[in-house]
Design a protein around this motif. Structure first.
Motif, PDB file in Angstrom:
ATOM      1  N   SER A 113      49.560  38.074  25.571  1.00 12.72           N
ATOM      2  CA  SER A 113      48.128  38.265  25.793  1.00 12.72           C
ATOM      3  C   SER A 113      47.641  39.559  25.148  1.00 12.72           C
ATOM      4  O   SER A 113      46.515  39.635  24.647  1.00 12.72           O
ATOM      5  N   PRO A 167      48.218  47.965  38.087  1.00 14.51           N
ATOM      6  CA  PRO A 167      47.247  46.895  38.364  1.00 14.51           C
ATOM      7  C   PRO A 167      45.874  47.419  38.764  1.00 14.51           C
ATOM      8  O   PRO A 167      44.842  46.873  38.333  1.00 14.51           O
ATOM      9  N   ALA A 185      43.195  40.120  33.115  1.00 13.44           N
ATOM     10  CA  ALA A 185      44.488  39.537  32.748  1.00 13.44           C
ATOM     11  C   ALA A 185      44.867  39.782  31.291  1.00 13.44           C
ATOM     12  O   ALA A 185      45.936  39.355  30.848  1.00 13.44           O
ATOM     13  N   ARG A 187      44.116  48.655  35.627  1.00 11.23           N
ATOM     14  CA  ARG A 187      43.738  47.553  34.740  1.00 11.23           C
ATOM     15  C   ARG A 187      42.502  46.828  35.262  1.00 11.23           C
ATOM     16  O   ARG A 187      41.639  46.411  34.491  1.00 11.23           O
ATOM     17  N   TYR A 219      46.021  42.248  29.754  1.00 11.72           N
ATOM     18  CA  TYR A 219      47.230  43.042  29.515  1.00 11.72           C
ATOM     19  C   TYR A 219      48.412  42.565  30.356  1.00 11.72           C
ATOM     20  O   TYR A 219      49.354  43.317  30.590  1.00 11.72           O
ATOM     21  N   ASP A 220      48.374  41.310  30.786  1.00  9.24           N
ATOM     22  CA  ASP A 220      49.434  40.808  31.669  1.00  9.24           C
ATOM     23  C   ASP A 220      50.761  40.593  30.966  1.00  9.24           C
ATOM     24  O   ASP A 220      51.826  40.808  31.540  1.00  9.24           O
ATOM     25  N   THR A 221      50.729  40.126  29.729  1.00  8.36           N
ATOM     26  CA  THR A 221      51.961  39.778  29.012  1.00  8.36           C
ATOM     27  C   THR A 221      51.898  40.313  27.586  1.00  8.36           C
ATOM     28  O   THR A 221      50.817  40.648  27.067  1.00  8.36           O
TER      29      THR A 221
END
Length: 295
Positions: free
Chosen positions: A143, A174, A136, A177, A138-140
């Motif tokens: 972050s 996804p 997670a 990642r 690199y989700d936002t």
């Protein structure tokens, strides 16, 4: 340009025309443009080739196929398509582990290996819960900024480079990642790297919080006897962005030290004729040039 490799199309960027060529493999979260500063500094003198690995940047993003063998096969297909006669493989972090596997295969034309803040050949020693959290990272935008500040480059990045890191990380597929922390980072290629025969340099930031110099000494250099470590002071894990001039300087010295076939053979084998000018082994001359660059 786009190059078809193993059923996927990969975005590839190329500059310069000199030899040997330098082939760049990026980190988990990066793209070919991670290397842009280094390439710009080297391209007037060398041919540079950088690719977006599958699932990153502008390359295709299949639903599966993110093992080290897959990534290595992609890179080797790009090299075969562009056909550099002699080349140095340059891998950063995840790309460094891919580069180790390729070099262990002893492909034709490979004359040197440069590992920049590389992931070691052994499995990433983090608990499953931590690796699940990495998925997670690199989700936002928030972050990613936190990951850069706390882990990847605590000393900070130039605003335009941070913007590029954010864009690259957000655009990662996804599957790509998740693959590195959950699967690919756990692959063990320690037996493979013992077959690496070409001259090898390892660049590490003294402030690297991912794979610090002590980890690389224990997990990587102990397994590649001819590898030499160069520490870059006050730098973290994103060396191509944090210290591009220092990286380019060391790569240039390394490439020049491999400037003729006899010297390449000498450096790989650790034996051979002495330099007619200074009287020491020609492989030692090459290393002396590198040591002077990093002093």
């Amino acid at each position: 340009m786009r190059i078809k490799a193993n059923g996927v199309e990969l975005h590839v960027e190329q500059q310069g025309a000199g030899t040997p060529a330098l082939v760049f493999l990026h980190y988990w979260g990066g793209s070919a443009r991670t290397w842009r500063h280094v390439s710009d500094l080297l391209a007037p003198e060398f041919r540079t080739i950088a690719l977006d690995q599958r699932g990153w940047g502008r390359s295709d993003a299949p639903a599966h196929g993110y093992t080290l063998a897959d990534l290595a096969a992609d890179a080797q297909a790009v090299i075969a398509a562009l056909a550099p006669e002699r080349y140095i493989l340059v891998g950063h972090s995840m790309g460094g582990k891919v580069a180790q596997l390729i070099a262990a295969r002893r492909p034709a034309g490979l004359i040197g290996l440069a590992l920049v803040a590389p992931s070691p050949p052994s499995p990433l020693g983090l608990p499953l819960s931590v690796r699940e959290g990495m998925v997670a990272a690199y989700d936002t935008r928030e972050s990613i900024v936190a990951t850069v500040a706390q882990v990847l480059a605590p000393g900070g990045l130039a605003p335009e480079d941070l913007a590029g890191v954010i864009s690259d990380s957000l655009s990662g597929a996804p599957a790509a990642r998740a693959a590195w922390p959950m699967v690919t980072s756990q692959e063990d290629i320690t037996a493979d790297v013992a077959r690496i025969a070409v001259p090898t340099i390892v660049l590490s930031g003294t402030d690297d919080r991912v794979d610090p110099p002590d980890i690389l000494r224990r997990e990587l250099l102990a397994r590649i006897p001819q590898a030499r470590l160069h520490e870059l002071p006050h730098a973290g894990h994103l060396l191509p962005l944090e210290a591009p001039a220092a990286v380019a300087r060391l790569l240039r010295a390394f490439a020049l030290s491999l400037g003729d076939d006899d010297l390449t053979t000498t450096a790989a084998q650790g034996t051979g004729p002495n330099c007619a000018w200074c009287g020491i082994a020609r492989s030692a001359v090459a290393q002396a040039r590198l040591d002077q660059q990093s002093a």
